[in-house]
Write a protein that holds these residues in place. Structure first.
Motif, mmCIF file in Angstrom:
data_model
loop_
_atom_site.group_PDB
_atom_site.id
_atom_site.type_symbol
_atom_site.label_atom_id
_atom_site.label_comp_id
_atom_site.label_asym_id
_atom_site.label_seq_id
_atom_site.Cartn_x
_atom_site.Cartn_y
_atom_site.Cartn_z
ATOM 1 N N ALA A 187 -13.935 29.443 15.274
ATOM 2 C CA ALA A 187 -13.552 29.450 16.392
ATOM 3 C C ALA A 187 -11.732 29.875 16.422
ATOM 4 C CB ALA A 187 -13.492 27.474 17.098
ATOM 5 N N VAL A 188 -11.327 29.702 15.652
ATOM 6 C CA VAL A 188 -9.938 29.160 15.187
ATOM 7 C C VAL A 188 -9.298 31.118 15.009
ATOM 8 C CG1 VAL A 188 -8.015 28.845 13.873
ATOM 9 C CG2 VAL A 188 -9.280 27.026 14.440
ATOM 10 N N ASN A 189 -10.557 31.243 14.338
ATOM 11 C CA ASN A 189 -10.180 32.743 13.949
ATOM 12 C C ASN A 189 -10.971 34.077 15.748
ATOM 13 O OD1 ASN A 189 -10.039 35.203 11.239
ATOM 14 N ND2 ASN A 189 -12.292 34.875 12.572
ATOM 15 N N GLY A 190 -11.700 32.871 15.756
ATOM 16 C CA GLY A 190 -12.122 33.889 17.270
ATOM 17 C C GLY A 190 -10.974 34.237 18.484
ATOM 18 N N PHE A 191 -9.799 32.794 18.726
ATOM 19 C CA PHE A 191 -8.954 33.196 19.121
ATOM 20 C C PHE A 191 -7.474 33.729 18.729
ATOM 21 C CE2 PHE A 191 -9.931 29.561 21.532
ATOM 22 C CZ PHE A 191 -9.936 29.705 22.754
ATOM 23 N N ALA A 192 -7.192 33.829 17.311
ATOM 24 C CA ALA A 192 -6.711 35.046 16.644
ATOM 25 C C ALA A 192 -6.403 36.154 16.406
ATOM 26 C CB ALA A 192 -6.290 33.712 14.626
ATOM 27 N N SER A 193 -7.999 36.374 16.383
ATOM 28 C CA SER A 193 -8.492 37.685 16.658
ATOM 29 C C SER A 193 -8.111 38.148 18.107
ATOM 30 C CB SER A 193 -9.811 37.962 16.250
ATOM 31 O OG SER A 193 -10.242 37.576 14.556
ATOM 32 N N GLU A 194 -8.518 37.523 18.658
ATOM 33 C CA GLU A 194 -8.446 37.980 19.891
ATOM 34 C C GLU A 194 -7.492 38.221 20.805
ATOM 35 O OE1 GLU A 194 -10.175 39.563 23.625
ATOM 36 O OE2 GLU A 194 -10.851 39.582 21.459
ATOM 37 N N TRP A 195 -6.441 37.090 20.546
ATOM 38 C CA TRP A 195 -4.384 37.469 20.780
ATOM 39 C C TRP A 195 -3.875 38.541 20.271
ATOM 40 C CZ3 TRP A 195 -3.644 31.196 19.779
ATOM 41 C CH2 TRP A 195 -4.093 30.126 20.792
ATOM 42 N N GLU A 196 -4.132 38.716 19.201
ATOM 43 C CA GLU A 196 -4.045 39.558 17.752
ATOM 44 C C GLU A 196 -3.787 41.082 18.273
ATOM 45 O OE1 GLU A 196 -2.979 40.189 14.167
ATOM 46 O OE2 GLU A 196 -2.036 38.378 13.858
ATOM 47 N N ARG A 197 -5.267 41.584 18.900
ATOM 48 C CA ARG A 197 -5.985 42.768 19.830
ATOM 49 C C ARG A 197 -5.650 43.359 21.224
ATOM 50 N NH1 ARG A 197 -9.693 44.048 22.947
ATOM 51 N NH2 ARG A 197 -10.398 42.196 23.657
ATOM 52 N N LEU A 198 -5.196 41.829 21.688
ATOM 53 C CA LEU A 198 -4.883 41.953 23.171
ATOM 54 C C LEU A 198 -2.815 41.772 22.545
ATOM 55 C CD1 LEU A 198 -6.761 39.240 25.272
ATOM 56 C CD2 LEU A 198 -6.948 41.910 25.177
ATOM 57 N N GLY A 199 -2.610 41.786 22.002
ATOM 58 C CA GLY A 199 -1.217 41.482 21.843
ATOM 59 C C GLY A 199 0.137 40.326 21.995
ATOM 60 N N VAL A 200 -0.458 39.492 22.307
ATOM 61 C CA VAL A 200 0.107 38.035 23.123
ATOM 62 C C VAL A 200 0.325 36.745 22.456
ATOM 63 C CG1 VAL A 200 -1.761 39.017 25.247
ATOM 64 C CG2 VAL A 200 -2.685 37.464 23.528
ATOM 65 N N CYS A 201 0.109 37.038 21.533
ATOM 66 C CA CYS A 201 0.763 36.514 20.081
ATOM 67 C C CYS A 201 1.404 37.288 19.133
ATOM 68 C CB CYS A 201 -0.415 35.778 19.197
ATOM 69 S SG CYS A 201 -1.294 36.391 18.030
ATOM 70 N N LYS A 202 2.581 36.575 18.370
ATOM 71 C CA LYS A 202 3.680 37.127 17.139
ATOM 72 C C LYS A 202 1.795 37.505 16.334
ATOM 73 C CE LYS A 202 6.864 36.627 13.790
ATOM 74 N NZ LYS A 202 7.826 35.543 13.763
ATOM 75 N N PRO A 203 2.472 39.138 16.004
ATOM 76 C CA PRO A 203 1.402 39.381 14.679
ATOM 77 C C PRO A 203 1.728 38.861 13.495
ATOM 78 C CG PRO A 203 3.359 41.214 16.004
ATOM 79 C CD PRO A 203 2.835 39.846 15.882
ATOM 80 N N GLY A 204 0.710 38.573 13.222
ATOM 81 C CA GLY A 204 0.244 37.555 11.283
ATOM 82 C C GLY A 204 -0.544 36.621 12.023
ATOM 83 N N PHE A 205 -0.413 35.849 12.712
ATOM 84 C CA PHE A 205 -1.434 35.513 13.214
ATOM 85 C C PHE A 205 -2.489 34.910 12.165
ATOM 86 C CE2 PHE A 205 -3.061 31.689 15.812
ATOM 87 C CZ PHE A 205 -3.084 31.162 14.984
ATOM 88 N N LEU A 206 -3.708 36.429 12.694
ATOM 89 C CA LEU A 206 -5.044 36.245 12.195
ATOM 90 C C LEU A 206 -4.840 36.036 10.843
ATOM 91 C CD1 LEU A 206 -8.124 37.188 12.459
ATOM 92 C CD2 LEU A 206 -7.809 39.082 12.794
ATOM 93 N N SER A 207 -4.097 36.413 10.071
ATOM 94 C CA SER A 207 -3.706 37.096 8.698
ATOM 95 C C SER A 207 -3.397 35.320 7.493
ATOM 96 C CB SER A 207 -2.396 37.903 7.954
ATOM 97 O OG SER A 207 -2.902 39.350 8.298
ATOM 98 N N TYR A 208 -2.263 34.883 8.556
ATOM 99 C CA TYR A 208 -1.730 33.322 8.306
ATOM 100 C C TYR A 208 -3.013 32.460 7.991
ATOM 101 C CZ TYR A 208 -0.481 28.621 9.948
ATOM 102 O OH TYR A 208 0.221 26.967 9.192
#
Length: 536
Positions: free
Chosen positions: A211-232
């Motif tokens: 669930a958390v990875n799903g949000f991190a992936s989508e947010w990074e894809r859309l560019g709406v979060c700070k880059p690197g969150f998915l890696s974190y």
């Protein structure tokens, strides 16, 4: 007697054999709010009967110096109706199989918050907690459905699509809120933390991670979060998602227990019903037995949990214990009793254990059909575990647990509780899947249950289940005494559903036995009882 920090100072509590916190609650609250190390989401009955008492035990014994912060579920009623009116204190009534009870005041919860991003004060406090370097554990008991981003039909759960597009700002979905809070921790130094799913579902840590990875992936894809969150999120040295296995029977608050507490002079015990139909009160009644097995993966450290009766081990062992419990030693027995009990008119699981037919079949299901395919986890003996289940836990006459409660979400439970046993038989040359009797009998009981007519021909309301309407469509129009062949044809397509049974029952060779049992049980009133009596 009132359940407040001032109220528990009355000598009446100790004179009436209550166990009270031995520590200074106010001092604990100050230190915890300044440097929190544990926050829990979904602070309902299992949390209040198990997790918060474990924390209290550690504090009482000098093993911990911090309390716990509790966060409500999908509505604010638990926090505003139960926690805050009682200064975050709660009552645990432990129901022992010998008929005695232990009454305890739990004071380890020092703060309660709503999971509501529209509540500016609570949301600001949640963000503050997640920015705190001292935070070690974020734990959850929000039910298995709480981690879903999409429903069974593949459509996004409410609020998820909007939260994807908006990014980590003011999320509306529950998992969107969790991802946003974790993003806040990422922004403030990529601080380490353990995200611990304690819900009763297989490989539960993976469900939370997905669930958390799903949000991190989508947010990074859309560019709406700070880059690197998915890696974190995917760096286990910073964010872990341990697997756990939890086991404690915690029925809804019981009227007899409420009266016992009222007779002591305790005031304000009324129950409330949350928007998710959960019954909560200032007290929780629960069994004495409890197990919590956790993968020891805590990037920011942890309290001495192993000294408080919690098993700390590796992921492989957690998996074995979880399969032992869910697939063999407890949950399948519960499901069999739930379906049988609803059809036979029982309202207490404990009373079913006095029924010689049900007791015989429960023992066969556990000892004869389940144990042969259990892998011994090493830290808990499967036979000892099932001995305790059959001889102490389920028969406990003072545990007000009902078959109707356990029958909830049966379609979601069957594939794990029975499908894994079937797969175990199919994988072994020395075992014959055709020798199984109670497993296919349970499947037939579920088909019979879907008709919503008990063994005497009386209608009843089936327990909530996400696939209830779809599953009931297979028995639509069937009545007691209808043509058995026609009834079997109606349910045949359902028996191919590996998503429900864990396997295709036709391919596995169990479908014919299920059809025979089902045909017998719809023949006339009383046929369920006769089928149970004659199954060997």
């Amino acid at each position: 007697m009132t359940l407040t920090r001032e109220g528990i100072k009355s000598p009446d509590w100790q004179s009436k054999a209550w166990t009270l916190p031995s520590f200074d609650i106010d001092k604990l609250g100050e230190s915890t709010r300044a440097e929190p190390n544990w926050i829990h989401f979904g602070a309902g009955n299992i949390f209040r009967s198990f997790i918060s008492p474990v924390v209290q035990d550690m504090i009482d014994r000098g093993l911990a110096d911090k309390g716990i912060i509790a966060v409500g579920g999908r509505d604010s009623s638990l926090v505003e109706g139960v926690y805050r009116p009682h200064d975050n204190l709660s009552i645990l009534v432990t129901l022992k199989s010998d008929g005695s009870i232990k009454k305890s005041v739990i004071g380890s919860v020092v703060e309660s918050l709503t999971a509501d991003s529209d509540n500016e004060k609570d949301w600001a406090r949640l963000l503050e907690v997640f920015r705190t370097p001292s935070l070690q554990i974020v734990s959850f008991t929000i039910t298995e459905k709480g981690y879903l981003l999409r429903n069974a039909s593949g459509s996004p759960m409410p609020g998820v699509q909007e939260d994807f597009a908006a990014g980590p700002v003011l999320p509306k979905s529950y998992m969107g809120k969790i991802a946003t809070l974790l993003h806040e921790r990422f922004l403030h130094g990529q601080l380490p933390v353990a995200m611990v799913n304690m819900d009763n579902c297989s490989h539960n840590g993976d469900k939370l991670h997905a669930a958390v990875n799903g949000f991190a992936s989508e947010w990074e894809r859309l560019g709406v979060c700070k880059p690197g969150f998915l890696s974190y999120v995917n760096d286990r040295s910073k964010v872990s998602f341990p697997w756990t296995m939890i086991d404690k029977i915690t029925p809804r608050p019981d009227a007899k227990i409420e009266k016992t507490l009222a007779d002591d002079g305790l005031e304000g015990l009324e129950s409330i019903v949350t928007s998710t139909k959960t019954y909560v009160a200032p007290f929780v009644n629960a069994e004495e037995c409890q197990y919590l097995v956790m993968e020891d993966a805590f990037p920011n450290g942890r309290p001495a949990l192993e000294k408080a009766g919690i098993y700390l081990t590796n992921r492989e062992t957690v998996d074995k214990v979880e399969k032992m419990k869910v697939c063999t030693c407890l949950n399948p027995l519960h499901t069999f009793l739930a379906l049988s009990g609803c059809l036979l008119g029982y309202t207490l699981i404990a009373d079913e254990m006095k029924d010689k037919d049900l007791l015989r079949l429960v023992k066969r299901l556990g000892y004869d059909e389940g144990l042969p395919v259990v892998t011994d986890p090493g830290i808990i003996s499967p036979r000892d575990f099932i001995d305790e289940v059959v001889n102490v836990r389920i028969p406990n006459p003072f545990l007000p647990d009902s078959p109707q409660r356990i029958a909830c979400d049966t379609s979601q439970k069957i594939p794990i509780r029975f499908g894994e046993t079937i797969k175990g038989y199919l994988a072994r040359k020395d075992l014959d899947v055709g020798s199984l009797r109670v497993v296919p009998l349970t499947f037939a009981l579920w088909l019979r249950y879907l008709m919503a007519v008990d063994d005497e021909g009386r209608t009843f309301e089936p327990s909530p289940d996400p696939l209830l309407d779809e599953a009931r469509s297979y028995v639509k129009g069937l009545t007691l005494g209808c043509n058995g062949e026609d009834a079997v044809k109606s349910v045949e397509p359902l028996l191919h559903r590996a998503d429900i049974f864990g396997v295709d029952l036709e391919e596995s060779g169990l479908a014919e036995q299920v059809k025979v049992f089902f045909s017998l049980m719809i023949s006339c009133p009383g046929a369920v009882r006769e089928t149970l009596k004659n199954t060997r």
